[in-house]
Every structure is written in C-alpha cells, then in structure tokens.
Scaffold this motif. Structure first.
Motif, PDB file in Angstrom:
ATOM      1  N   VAL A 334      33.974  16.245   1.313  1.00  0.00           N
ATOM      2  CA  VAL A 334      34.562  16.668   2.578  1.00  0.00           C
ATOM      3  C   VAL A 334      34.242  15.696   3.704  1.00  0.00           C
ATOM      4  CG1 VAL A 334      34.404  19.083   1.875  1.00  0.00           C
ATOM      5  CG2 VAL A 334      32.580  18.090   3.275  1.00  0.00           C
ATOM      6  N   GLY A 335      35.141  15.714   4.678  1.00  0.00           N
ATOM      7  CA  GLY A 335      34.922  15.039   5.940  1.00  0.00           C
ATOM      8  C   GLY A 335      34.872  16.090   7.029  1.00  0.00           C
ATOM      9  N   GLU A 336      35.214  15.696   8.232  1.00  0.00           N
ATOM     10  CA  GLU A 336      35.196  16.644   9.340  1.00  0.00           C
ATOM     11  C   GLU A 336      36.341  17.644   9.233  1.00  0.00           C
ATOM     12  OE1 GLU A 336      35.501  16.490  14.205  1.00  0.00           O
ATOM     13  OE2 GLU A 336      34.686  14.767  13.125  1.00  0.00           O
ATOM     14  N   ASN A 337      37.542  17.142   8.938  1.00  0.00           N
ATOM     15  CA  ASN A 337      38.705  18.027   8.804  1.00  0.00           C
ATOM     16  C   ASN A 337      39.560  17.637   7.605  1.00  0.00           C
ATOM     17  OD1 ASN A 337      39.766  15.615   9.860  1.00  0.00           O
ATOM     18  ND2 ASN A 337      41.477  16.704  10.822  1.00  0.00           N
ATOM     19  N   VAL A 338      38.948  16.931   6.651  1.00  0.00           N
ATOM     20  CA  VAL A 338      39.668  16.462   5.470  1.00  0.00           C
ATOM     21  C   VAL A 338      38.792  16.640   4.242  1.00  0.00           C
ATOM     22  CG1 VAL A 338      41.139  14.799   6.677  1.00  0.00           C
ATOM     23  CG2 VAL A 338      38.849  14.101   5.909  1.00  0.00           C
ATOM     24  N   ALA A 339      39.410  16.528   3.079  1.00  0.00           N
ATOM     25  CA  ALA A 339      38.654  16.627   1.834  1.00  0.00           C
ATOM     26  C   ALA A 339      39.385  15.860   0.740  1.00  0.00           C
ATOM     27  CB  ALA A 339      38.473  18.087   1.422  1.00  0.00           C
ATOM     28  N   VAL A 340      38.625  15.447  -0.274  1.00  0.00           N
ATOM     29  CA  VAL A 340      39.189  14.787  -1.455  1.00  0.00           C
ATOM     30  C   VAL A 340      38.642  15.503  -2.678  1.00  0.00           C
ATOM     31  CG1 VAL A 340      39.385  12.648  -2.777  1.00  0.00           C
ATOM     32  CG2 VAL A 340      39.331  12.556  -0.276  1.00  0.00           C
ATOM     33  N   GLU A 341      39.507  15.820  -3.627  1.00  0.00           N
ATOM     34  CA  GLU A 341      39.107  16.456  -4.885  1.00  0.00           C
ATOM     35  C   GLU A 341      39.240  15.417  -5.993  1.00  0.00           C
ATOM     36  OE1 GLU A 341      41.418  20.172  -5.334  1.00  0.00           O
ATOM     37  OE2 GLU A 341      42.024  19.784  -3.262  1.00  0.00           O
ATOM     38  N   THR A 342      38.122  15.057  -6.624  1.00  0.00           N
ATOM     39  CA  THR A 342      38.146  14.027  -7.662  1.00  0.00           C
ATOM     40  C   THR A 342      37.075  14.296  -8.692  1.00  0.00           C
ATOM     41  OG1 THR A 342      37.931  11.640  -8.097  1.00  0.00           O
ATOM     42  CG2 THR A 342      36.655  12.524  -6.263  1.00  0.00           C
ATOM     43  N   ASN A 343      37.360  13.959  -9.955  1.00  0.00           N
ATOM     44  CA  ASN A 343      36.327  14.063 -10.985  1.00  0.00           C
ATOM     45  C   ASN A 343      35.840  12.693 -11.430  1.00  0.00           C
ATOM     46  OD1 ASN A 343      38.340  13.079 -12.667  1.00  0.00           O
ATOM     47  ND2 ASN A 343      38.406  14.849 -14.024  1.00  0.00           N
ATOM     48  N   SER A 344      36.110  11.676 -10.630  1.00  0.00           N
ATOM     49  CA  SER A 344      35.686  10.313 -10.945  1.00  0.00           C
ATOM     50  C   SER A 344      34.402   9.947 -10.206  1.00  0.00           C
ATOM     51  CB  SER A 344      36.779   9.313 -10.566  1.00  0.00           C
ATOM     52  OG  SER A 344      36.291   7.982 -10.623  1.00  0.00           O
ATOM     53  N   PRO A 345      33.287   9.714 -10.921  1.00  0.00           N
ATOM     54  CA  PRO A 345      32.047   9.290 -10.251  1.00  0.00           C
ATOM     55  C   PRO A 345      32.212   7.975  -9.489  1.00  0.00           C
ATOM     56  CG  PRO A 345      31.596   9.996 -12.501  1.00  0.00           C
ATOM     57  CD  PRO A 345      33.090   9.906 -12.366  1.00  0.00           C
ATOM     58  N   ASP A 346      33.020   7.059 -10.030  1.00  0.00           N
ATOM     59  CA  ASP A 346      33.217   5.773  -9.361  1.00  0.00           C
ATOM     60  C   ASP A 346      33.939   5.952  -8.030  1.00  0.00           C
ATOM     61  OD1 ASP A 346      31.958   4.329 -11.354  1.00  0.00           O
ATOM     62  OD2 ASP A 346      33.807   3.946 -12.458  1.00  0.00           O
ATOM     63  N   ILE A 347      34.945   6.803  -8.010  1.00  0.00           N
ATOM     64  CA  ILE A 347      35.657   7.057  -6.761  1.00  0.00           C
ATOM     65  C   ILE A 347      34.743   7.744  -5.760  1.00  0.00           C
ATOM     66  CG2 ILE A 347      37.486   8.460  -5.710  1.00  0.00           C
ATOM     67  CD1 ILE A 347      39.216   7.846  -8.122  1.00  0.00           C
ATOM     68  N   ARG A 348      33.959   8.714  -6.228  1.00  0.00           N
ATOM     69  CA  ARG A 348      33.046   9.400  -5.312  1.00  0.00           C
ATOM     70  C   ARG A 348      32.037   8.423  -4.711  1.00  0.00           C
ATOM     71  NH1 ARG A 348      33.216  13.322  -9.487  1.00  0.00           N
ATOM     72  NH2 ARG A 348      31.047  12.960 -10.130  1.00  0.00           N
ATOM     73  N   SER A 349      31.553   7.506  -5.527  1.00  0.00           N
ATOM     74  CA  SER A 349      30.598   6.518  -5.015  1.00  0.00           C
ATOM     75  C   SER A 349      31.197   5.711  -3.876  1.00  0.00           C
ATOM     76  CB  SER A 349      30.158   5.588  -6.154  1.00  0.00           C
ATOM     77  OG  SER A 349      29.298   4.588  -5.681  1.00  0.00           O
ATOM     78  N   THR A 384      26.026  16.264   0.613  1.00  0.00           N
ATOM     79  CA  THR A 384      25.134  15.192   0.170  1.00  0.00           C
ATOM     80  C   THR A 384      25.918  14.058  -0.474  1.00  0.00           C
ATOM     81  OG1 THR A 384      23.173  14.705  -1.187  1.00  0.00           O
ATOM     82  CG2 THR A 384      24.784  16.250  -2.096  1.00  0.00           C
ATOM     83  N   ASN A 385      25.286  12.907  -0.588  1.00  0.00           N
ATOM     84  CA  ASN A 385      25.851  11.799  -1.367  1.00  0.00           C
ATOM     85  C   ASN A 385      25.015  11.535  -2.618  1.00  0.00           C
ATOM     86  OD1 ASN A 385      23.579  10.730  -0.179  1.00  0.00           O
ATOM     87  ND2 ASN A 385      24.587   8.928   0.691  1.00  0.00           N
ATOM     88  N   TYR A 386      24.208  12.529  -3.006  1.00  0.00           N
ATOM     89  CA  TYR A 386      23.372  12.406  -4.201  1.00  0.00           C
ATOM     90  C   TYR A 386      23.861  13.344  -5.291  1.00  0.00           C
ATOM     91  CZ  TYR A 386      19.335  12.763  -7.326  1.00  0.00           C
ATOM     92  OH  TYR A 386      18.528  12.774  -8.433  1.00  0.00           O
ATOM     93  N   GLU A 387      24.116  12.769  -6.466  1.00  0.00           N
ATOM     94  CA  GLU A 387      24.490  13.545  -7.642  1.00  0.00           C
ATOM     95  C   GLU A 387      23.467  13.276  -8.749  1.00  0.00           C
ATOM     96  OE1 GLU A 387      28.562  13.034  -8.845  1.00  0.00           O
ATOM     97  OE2 GLU A 387      29.182  12.488  -6.821  1.00  0.00           O
ATOM     98  N   PRO A 388      22.663  14.250  -9.132  1.00  0.00           N
ATOM     99  CA  PRO A 388      21.641  14.011 -10.162  1.00  0.00           C
ATOM    100  C   PRO A 388      22.209  13.478 -11.461  1.00  0.00           C
ATOM    101  CG  PRO A 388      21.269  16.128  -9.081  1.00  0.00           C
ATOM    102  CD  PRO A 388      22.600  15.627  -8.602  1.00  0.00           C
ATOM    103  N   GLU A 389      23.395  13.936 -11.824  1.00  0.00           N
ATOM    104  CA  GLU A 389      23.991  13.486 -13.078  1.00  0.00           C
ATOM    105  C   GLU A 389      24.658  12.119 -12.971  1.00  0.00           C
ATOM    106  OE1 GLU A 389      27.106  16.217 -11.142  1.00  0.00           O
ATOM    107  OE2 GLU A 389      24.961  15.840 -11.119  1.00  0.00           O
ATOM    108  N   HIS A 390      24.902  11.684 -11.737  1.00  0.00           N
ATOM    109  CA  HIS A 390      25.502  10.364 -11.519  1.00  0.00           C
ATOM    110  C   HIS A 390      24.815   9.683 -10.336  1.00  0.00           C
ATOM    111  CE1 HIS A 390      28.737  11.014 -14.357  1.00  0.00           C
ATOM    112  NE2 HIS A 390      29.031  12.162 -13.763  1.00  0.00           N
TER     113      HIS A 390
END
Length: 393
Positions: A334-349, A384-390
C-alpha cells in the motif's frame, strides 16, 4: 537460510578516490557505525599505494588485515570469482584476514579505475536484466586510489566505512539515507557513499527509519512515517510503478480486471467498491492462447481502512490452514491512497524502493532493525518492507 551474495562497492571522490571491486561474501552481525566525518586534510586514501602491500598498510589503520597472500589458489578467495588478474584492468589480486571478525578482505589493484567501474556497472545491469533485481543493493566494493577492498563481513565493512574509502553501488534502487555521503562515481548511474547496507539490519543505522516504541499493543510500532506514495488515478499509478511492474499489457476493463488464474490470486475479491477501491487496473497477460502470466493489480483507494480491514480478514483466513500464505496469493503493498497486489517477491522488492509497504497481519510479527515498520489502518497489522520468507538479498 544462510544467503550468500557477491557484495559490491566502489568509492571515487572528485578529489581523492578512484577505484572499485567486489567479492562474494555474507553479512555478519555487529555494532553499527554512523556516518564518517569529513577529512580535515588530504585523506590517506587519496595518496597512491604501493600495490597489495600498500593497500594492506592502509586497511590496518581501520581493521585487521593479516596473512596477506596473492596466491591464486588461496582457499580464502571466493569460490565463484567476481573478477581476477587480467580482467577489468586488474593487475594484482590478494586476500587478507580480519581475524577478530572471522572474515576476509579481497584486495584488487586495477590499472584503470574507470574501466573497473564500467565493467562492474555492466555486471550489475546484466544481473538485473536477468531477473535478479536486488543484485548490488548490499555492495561491499570499497574504493581507494590505486586499490579496491571487498570485505566479507559487515563489521569489517563498518570499520572501513570510517575511512576515506567509499562504497560503489550501481543498482538504481540502492538507498543512501540522509546523513551519509553521496558522491559521483567514475561512471554514470553509479554512486559512492559511506553507507553500509545489510540485509539483516546489522549495517549502518538508517536514521530516517522510525524506531519501534512500546505502545501497550504488541506488534504495533510507534507513530510516524517516512512517507508513502500516492497517485491521482490508475494511469498515474501505472506510471509510478513502472518499470517495477510490467504494464506493457494493461486493462481497466472490469471483466478483465476481475480475472484470476491458478498461478495468480488477487487480494481484492468481489466488488472492489466494498473494499474501498475506486479505480482498478490489471497489468499482465490474463490468458488467451497461453497460460496467464505476470498478473499484478493496481488499485486507487478511496477508503484505505476498508481495504486493509478486508485484506486482514483474507490474510488470516489464508494463514489458518497451515500458518503460511499460499504462494499464488498476492500480497497487498500500500501507499497513501494506492495499492498494488502482486505475488512476485522481485516486484515487491522494487516497490519497497518506491516506498510502498506490505500489509502484514501475522500475529506476533516483528522486523529486524534497519527495516521499516509502521502503523497500519487496522488493529493487529503493520506496514513493513520486511518479509521473513523473502528477506532482501
């Protein structure tokens, strides 16, 4: 899992530094060091050194560098060679040990520092193009005039960060927080700094990151934020997330956006308005002649609390079966008024580098020092920007 990476850094100031290199190593724990103070006079690193011996003498002012060896078969050298003699203008390569930290320092003597940096940048760009978007984020390429040092341990890197050497990073998303030096490298698109980044949070302190404080509510961090991204429309959001998200195939058609596949499951399920989403788009190929691929959903959010409330319920329902999220399930960034739905760890990074944060509602979740951890709109969740699995590599 112990993750090893080739960590790379270079430093070349306009007045004193001009060199670079890298070695494969792992991040070690240890005390952190703050930004180095500027030199009052011509720094030692600005003076030419006499090959490997001169480099060793310089390093010993800041850290241990024992048992110097130039033997090509020295077992302390990385098993997957970053570069060696005869490559990238390197004329000498050696290794010494930082015994107190149980690590090593690889040393390089290039004849042409610009050539070395150019080759390093190309290596980073090639790895990113191949899908390794995190490559080079945790560079350990310390550059001084006439030589390069690449420590394998974070505590050694922190010690060298107090010298006049600088770390070279060429990954365009590599952060340098406020309070640290930012200098131009010898090649466009790279930077030099005294900030030691580390995947486990044991590097230089990020003074911009809000610190967690007791609130009486477990899992809830203190208030305050470094800021979150916003956009005024789906089109503006699409532009914001490019090139992290491949939107070369894009649609806002409601029927197309509602598509999900065996490999890609969105967070928002059903009527987007009931989730607080006022605008939605789909990046990727939904299907057709071939299997759907690269599906990512972009949301403009009118009611962020509603979105996070329903996303929390969906996340907890997914965790209920085996305590883990399905690999095909998208995560909500999420951002302030936006969001992205993704299952890609690389994109999330890559989106974390754009200040998006992941809505994590796992009970008892905490993040290591150095990662962002902020309040969500809904009780029991954090951003957060921390993912224990990635974890960031």
């Amino acid at each position: 899992m112990r993750i090893q990476r080739i960590l790379t850094t270079t430093a070349a100031t306009l007045t004193c530094l001009a060199t670079l290199s890298a070695c494969e190593g792992d991040a070690g724990g240890g005390a952190v060091a703050g930004p180095a103070a500027p030199a009052a006079s011509a720094p030692a690193a600005a003076r030419d050194v006499d090959g490997l011996t001169g480099a060793q003498q310089y390093l010993r002012q800041y850290t241990s560098c024992e048992d110097l060896s130039a033997a090509p078969d020295d077992p302390r050298l990385p098993s997957t060679e970053f570069t060696g003699v005869g490559k990238w203008s390197v004329t000498e390569r050696g290794v010494c040990s930082d015994r107190p930290e149980r690590g090593d320092v690889i040393l390089y003597v290039p004849s042409d520092m610009k050539e070395f940096q150019t080759r390093y940048k190309q290596r980073v760009m090639d790895r990113i193009a191949a899908g390794d978007g995190d490559y080079g984020l945790f560079s350990r390429v310390f550059v001084g005039k006439g030589f390069v040092a690449t420590p394998t341990k974070t505590k050694t890197a922190l010690a060298l960060a107090r010298s006049e050497m600088r770390i070279l990073t060429c990954n365009p998303t590599a952060p340098v927080p406020e309070g640290y030096k930012r200098e131009k490298a010898l090649v466009e698109g790279c930077q030099l700094s005294d900030f030691v980044a580390s995947a486990d949070g044991s590097g230089s302190p990020n003074l911009q990151t809000p610190q967690e404080a007791p609130t009486g509510k477990p899992g809830q961090p203190a208030g305050g934020s470094l800021g979150l991204p916003r956009a005024g429309s789906v089109a503006e959001l699409k532009k914001l997330v490019t090139p992290a998200v491949d939107c070369s195939q894009f649609s806002t058609d409601p029927e197309t956006v509602a598509i999900e596949s065996i490999d890609y499951t969105p967070v928002v399920d059903g009527d987007p308005l009931s989730w607080g989403v006022t605008g939605r788009g789909l990046c990727g190929a939904p299907a057709g002649a071939q299997r759907a691929h690269n599906l990512n959903w972009l949301d403009v959010v009118g009611d962020m609390k509603a979105l996070q409330t329903k996303a929390k319920a969906a996340q907890l329902a997914d965790l209920k079966d085996d305590g883990e999220l399905r690999r095909t399930a998208s995560r909500l960034l999420v951002g302030e008024n936006v969001a992205v739905e993704t299952n890609s760890p690389d994109i999330r990074s890559q989106l974390y580098q754009k200040q998006f944060l992941y809505l994590n509602c796992l009970p008892g979740f905490s993040a290591p020092a150095g990662y962002r951890l902020e309040r969500a709109k809904v009780e029991g969740c954090v951003l957060t920007n921390y993912e224990p699995e990635h974890p960031v590599r």
